[in-house]
Every structure is written in C-alpha cells, then in structure tokens.
Design a protein around this motif. Structure first.
Motif, PDB file in Angstrom:
ATOM      1  N   VAL A   1      -7.394   1.959   4.615  1.00 40.25           N
ATOM      2  CA  VAL A   1      -8.107   2.860   5.532  1.00 40.25           C
ATOM      3  C   VAL A   1      -8.098   2.268   6.933  1.00 40.25           C
ATOM      4  O   VAL A   1      -8.373   1.079   7.119  1.00 40.25           O
TER       5      VAL A   1
ATOM      6  N   ALA B   1     -11.827  10.063  -0.745  1.00 39.04           N
ATOM      7  CA  ALA B   1     -10.387   9.844  -0.624  1.00 39.04           C
ATOM      8  C   ALA B   1      -9.951   8.601  -1.379  1.00 39.04           C
ATOM      9  O   ALA B   1      -8.901   8.589  -2.041  1.00 39.04           O
TER      10      ALA B   1
ATOM     11  N   ARG C   1      -1.052  10.998  -3.641  1.00 42.44           N
ATOM     12  CA  ARG C   1      -0.718   9.730  -4.291  1.00 42.44           C
ATOM     13  C   ARG C   1       0.244   9.954  -5.456  1.00 42.44           C
ATOM     14  O   ARG C   1       1.188   9.176  -5.667  1.00 42.44           O
TER      15      ARG C   1
ATOM     16  N   VAL D   1      -6.425   6.743  -2.157  1.00 42.29           N
ATOM     17  CA  VAL D   1      -6.172   6.031  -0.907  1.00 42.29           C
ATOM     18  C   VAL D   1      -6.389   4.539  -1.136  1.00 42.29           C
ATOM     19  O   VAL D   1      -7.392   4.137  -1.731  1.00 42.29           O
TER      20      VAL D   1
ATOM     21  N   LEU E   1      -0.866   4.843   0.103  1.00 40.82           N
ATOM     22  CA  LEU E   1      -1.512   5.989   0.749  1.00 40.82           C
ATOM     23  C   LEU E   1      -2.586   5.465   1.705  1.00 40.82           C
ATOM     24  O   LEU E   1      -3.579   4.871   1.292  1.00 40.82           O
ATOM     25  N   TYR E   2      -2.383   5.734   2.969  1.00 43.91           N
ATOM     26  CA  TYR E   2      -3.124   5.124   4.074  1.00 43.91           C
ATOM     27  C   TYR E   2      -3.902   6.240   4.772  1.00 43.91           C
ATOM     28  O   TYR E   2      -3.309   7.162   5.325  1.00 43.91           O
ATOM     29  N   LEU E   3      -5.215   6.157   4.768  1.00 44.30           N
ATOM     30  CA  LEU E   3      -6.037   7.165   5.434  1.00 44.30           C
ATOM     31  C   LEU E   3      -6.408   6.682   6.823  1.00 44.30           C
ATOM     32  O   LEU E   3      -6.960   5.593   6.983  1.00 44.30           O
TER      33      LEU E   3
ATOM     34  N   ALA F   1      -6.208  13.617  -1.974  1.00 47.62           N
ATOM     35  CA  ALA F   1      -5.644  12.265  -2.030  1.00 47.62           C
ATOM     36  C   ALA F   1      -4.901  12.038  -3.335  1.00 47.62           C
ATOM     37  O   ALA F   1      -3.818  11.439  -3.355  1.00 47.62           O
TER      38      ALA F   1
ATOM     39  N   TYR G   1       0.833  -1.204   0.000  1.00 49.59           N
ATOM     40  CA  TYR G   1       0.000   0.000   0.000  1.00 49.59           C
ATOM     41  C   TYR G   1       0.867   1.253   0.000  1.00 49.59           C
ATOM     42  O   TYR G   1       1.992   1.252   0.486  1.00 49.59           O
TER      43      TYR G   1
END
Length: 216
Positions: free
Chosen positions: A37, A29, A203, A34, A8-10, A199, A6
């Motif tokens: 999550v 997002a 990214r 993203v 981009l981690y929200l 986002a 992964y």
C-alpha cells in the motif's frame, strides 16, 4: 536492489473512496489480496500526513502488509514506513539514501525511457511505469506507456516493473504478459462498491497470468 515480491499494489486516493473511511477501504482491499500500500497525499500538511500514515500503518501491521509513503521523507521516517516512492520532480533517491540510511523499499516513477539510465532509476528497488493508460487521478504525466511501453522497458531492465494507470481485471492479464511484475491500482479498488471483491478479482487475474508466464 532489495527483493520485491509483491503483486497487487494499492495507491490511496481519498477522493476516490467516495466519502468512505480511507483506512476501512484499504483494509477491505488488503483482505481481498492487496499486498503493498502506498499513501499518497500531496496536499496535506506534514502533521496531517503523518497522522494518516500512522493510522494506516497500525492497521496494515496487523496484516503484515508494508506501507510506502509517497514523496515525503520526513513522514516516511517518522511513521516507520517500509519505504518511499518518488517521481522525477520529487526528492531524488540519492538524497533519500543519504538521509535515510535504513530506507526499506525505494520506488521510482519512470517518465521517459531515457530516465532508465539515470542515477535515480539505478538506485530504485522497483520502477513504476505511470501511466500505462492515461487516468484522471494523475494529470501531470509525461508518457502514456501502453502495453508496448511495458514490453520495451521490460527488455531493457531486470528491475521489477510496476504498471499503473487504468488497471482493471479486464486488462490485468495483458499487462502481466507485457512484462509487469506488479499492478498498482487506485480507482478500480478505492471507488469499487466492494473493495475486497475488486481486489480479489484483480489478484486472481494477476496470479493466473503470472503463473502462466513464469513470473512466480
């Protein structure tokens, strides 16, 4: 150690959504880039936490984006989450794996460099360095890692590193260059006027520097 691919981690924060519906903000997002999550609700009852987790998972399943639950094993199991994230003062990974034998992704927040040799860190599928830069959304932190901290921990472990703490499009590249495999974001997306655009911008920066530095 399971694969962790992964970028981009929200990490959710209801207050940071500024009155907007949490699930709608997260969906935007995800549409922007993203790919993981985490639902973090430290002050809800188990029933309310579970209800929110089920609602969020229903949406995320449509996008094939995994849901991680923060520090509540009961909720993680009951809502069928993809995994759980804990810190040094939470339920230890040794207990999680005994009680949840088919646990998916297990994340652990590294507070001090010496914790890298702990059983918790060794059992984790990824390590979160929190915060890289201090942030008002998380006040109970021990170490402000900085870019130098990312580089130092990168040199000491092959585990995937997630950087969190005042991540922005302006510093995302520096964090990736320092050794972060994934960036975790709260306010920069949840509080943005257009979460999808925020986002996407993040990214794009991650992908640009990940490619340049051989992380993909």
């Amino acid at each position: 150690m399971k694969p962790f691919n992964y970028r981009l981690y929200l990490v959710t924060d209801e207050a940071a959504c500024l009155g907007r519906d949490l699930v709608e903000v997260v969906e935007a997002a995800v549409q922007g880039g993203v790919d993981l999550v985490q639902l973090r609700e430290k002050h809800l009852s188990d029933a309310a936490y579970l209800a929110k987790g089920l609602r969020l998972r229903e949406m995320l399943d449509r996008y094939n984006v995994p849901l991680i639950i923060n520090d509540n094993l009961k909720v993680a199991v009951q809502c069928g989450a993809a995994g759980i994230h804990v810190g040094n003062s939470d339920i230890p990974p040794t207990d999680i794996l005994k009680r949840w034998t088919d646990c998916g992704t297990l994340g652990y927040s590294l507070e001090l460099e010496e914790h890298l040799q702990s059983p918790s860190a060794k059992l984790a599928d990824y390590l979160a360095l929190s915060p890289v830069f201090s942030t008002p959304t998380k006040t109970n932190t021990v170490t402000e890692w900085g870019l130098e901290g990312i580089s130092r921990i990168r040199s000491l472990t092959s585990k995937p590193l997630v950087a969190i703490g005042r991540v922005s499009a302006a510093n995302a590249g520096d964090m990736v260059k320092a050794g972060a495999d994934c960036l975790a974001v709260i306010s920069a997306i949840c509080s943005a006027p257009h979460p999808a655009h925020a986002a996407e911008e993040l990214r794009n920066e991650i992908e640009k520097y990940s490619t340049s530095y051989g992380k993909i």
